[in-house]
Design a protein around this motif. Sequence first.
Motif, mmCIF file in Angstrom:
data_model
loop_
_atom_site.group_PDB
_atom_site.id
_atom_site.type_symbol
_atom_site.label_atom_id
_atom_site.label_comp_id
_atom_site.label_asym_id
_atom_site.label_seq_id
_atom_site.Cartn_x
_atom_site.Cartn_y
_atom_site.Cartn_z
ATOM 1 N N MET A 1 -8.495 2.496 11.453
ATOM 2 C CA MET A 1 -7.668 3.447 10.752
ATOM 3 C C MET A 1 -7.342 2.886 9.377
ATOM 4 S SD MET A 1 -4.255 5.108 12.227
ATOM 5 C CE MET A 1 -3.036 5.758 11.149
ATOM 6 N N SER A 2 -7.299 3.743 8.371
ATOM 7 C CA SER A 2 -7.084 3.267 7.012
ATOM 8 C C SER A 2 -5.618 2.880 6.805
ATOM 9 C CB SER A 2 -7.486 4.348 6.019
ATOM 10 O OG SER A 2 -6.648 5.473 6.163
ATOM 11 N N VAL A 3 -5.433 1.995 5.857
ATOM 12 C CA VAL A 3 -4.109 1.466 5.554
ATOM 13 C C VAL A 3 -3.739 1.931 4.150
ATOM 14 C CG1 VAL A 3 -2.783 -0.660 5.298
ATOM 15 C CG2 VAL A 3 -4.577 -0.527 7.000
ATOM 16 N N PRO A 4 -2.526 2.429 3.916
ATOM 17 C CA PRO A 4 -2.136 2.848 2.565
ATOM 18 C C PRO A 4 -2.140 1.681 1.583
ATOM 19 C CG PRO A 4 -0.561 3.657 4.199
ATOM 20 C CD PRO A 4 -1.501 2.737 4.900
ATOM 21 N N CYS A 5 -2.388 1.979 0.332
ATOM 22 C CA CYS A 5 -2.471 0.936 -0.696
ATOM 23 C C CYS A 5 -1.134 0.204 -0.864
ATOM 24 C CB CYS A 5 -2.900 1.541 -2.023
ATOM 25 S SG CYS A 5 -4.614 2.074 -2.026
ATOM 26 N N LYS A 6 -0.018 0.907 -0.724
ATOM 27 C CA LYS A 6 1.299 0.263 -0.856
ATOM 28 C C LYS A 6 1.485 -0.773 0.245
ATOM 29 C CE LYS A 6 4.451 3.258 -3.265
ATOM 30 N NZ LYS A 6 5.700 4.011 -3.187
ATOM 31 N N PHE A 7 1.055 -0.438 1.443
ATOM 32 C CA PHE A 7 1.179 -1.378 2.551
ATOM 33 C C PHE A 7 0.279 -2.592 2.314
ATOM 34 C CE2 PHE A 7 0.160 -2.744 6.956
ATOM 35 C CZ PHE A 7 1.439 -3.152 7.306
ATOM 36 N N GLU A 8 -0.916 -2.352 1.783
ATOM 37 C CA GLU A 8 -1.813 -3.471 1.443
ATOM 38 C C GLU A 8 -1.145 -4.384 0.432
ATOM 39 O OE1 GLU A 8 -5.519 -2.039 -0.066
ATOM 40 O OE2 GLU A 8 -6.258 -1.428 1.891
ATOM 41 N N ARG A 9 -0.541 -3.781 -0.595
ATOM 42 C CA ARG A 9 0.099 -4.553 -1.657
ATOM 43 C C ARG A 9 1.228 -5.418 -1.077
ATOM 44 N NH1 ARG A 9 1.917 -0.605 -5.250
ATOM 45 N NH2 ARG A 9 -0.249 0.049 -5.406
ATOM 46 N N SER A 10 1.938 -4.894 -0.072
ATOM 47 C CA SER A 10 3.044 -5.665 0.505
ATOM 48 C C SER A 10 2.531 -6.830 1.347
ATOM 49 C CB SER A 10 3.934 -4.754 1.353
ATOM 50 O OG SER A 10 3.248 -4.355 2.520
ATOM 51 N N LEU A 11 1.312 -6.722 1.899
ATOM 52 C CA LEU A 11 0.773 -7.783 2.750
ATOM 53 C C LEU A 11 0.079 -8.892 1.972
ATOM 54 C CD1 LEU A 11 -0.861 -5.722 5.626
ATOM 55 C CD2 LEU A 11 1.197 -7.120 5.770
ATOM 56 N N LEU A 12 -0.484 -8.560 0.804
ATOM 57 C CA LEU A 12 -1.372 -9.487 0.103
ATOM 58 C C LEU A 12 -0.695 -10.133 -1.092
ATOM 59 C CD1 LEU A 12 -4.533 -7.204 0.033
ATOM 60 C CD2 LEU A 12 -3.944 -8.948 1.711
ATOM 61 N N SER A 13 -1.235 -11.282 -1.483
ATOM 62 C CA SER A 13 -0.790 -11.925 -2.710
ATOM 63 C C SER A 13 -1.422 -11.207 -3.898
ATOM 64 C CB SER A 13 -1.200 -13.399 -2.708
ATOM 65 O OG SER A 13 -2.598 -13.497 -2.815
#
Length: 181
Positions: A1-13
């Motif tokens: 399932m795809s992940v929203p870009c905002k959620f990606e930004r919160s997980l990654l450096s």
Amino acid sequence: MSVPCKFERSLLSHEEHETIRLTHHPAIYDVEAAELEAMRPRLRKMRDKERTLSRQKLREGRGKGEARGASFPGTAEHASERKQVFAAALKRVNKELGRLHNLAARTAHIEAARKALALHRAANFMAYPAAEATANEGMVPKASPRRRKIITGAQIGRVSQSKKAAQAVRDARGDRTSSQS
């Protein structure tokens, strides 16, 4: 399932996010194929690292394994989500590289087909020279390969005359054997 870009930004450096950002929809089309090829091993390495951390955390949670090393990195608590982000990015890169490969192959096939069609059409139309007056000898008789026998006229007459004389002698004798056959 795809992940929203905002959620990606919160997980990654920040560095990881810049790498992942290039794999999303509008930006991936501007990236060259060589850069995508170079990005693929980095994404695999990041995904594999997070997968290892995720599996280790699961083993620790079940009580099957002991903690590895002194401490996990600060991003280890969301290892499975981070792994999904990197896996999705890797999937997008692979899909884009496949699309570019198919596009190049299709272009090559189209060019080859056009070239073959041009050659086929060129073979159907023969270029004949223009009909105009030419300085030519015309038809030349071809010499016969058979040996030519030369018989003199006197010899021809001698043979026919001897036949006439022999027939006259037979007729004078009254020999009818030659005419009764």
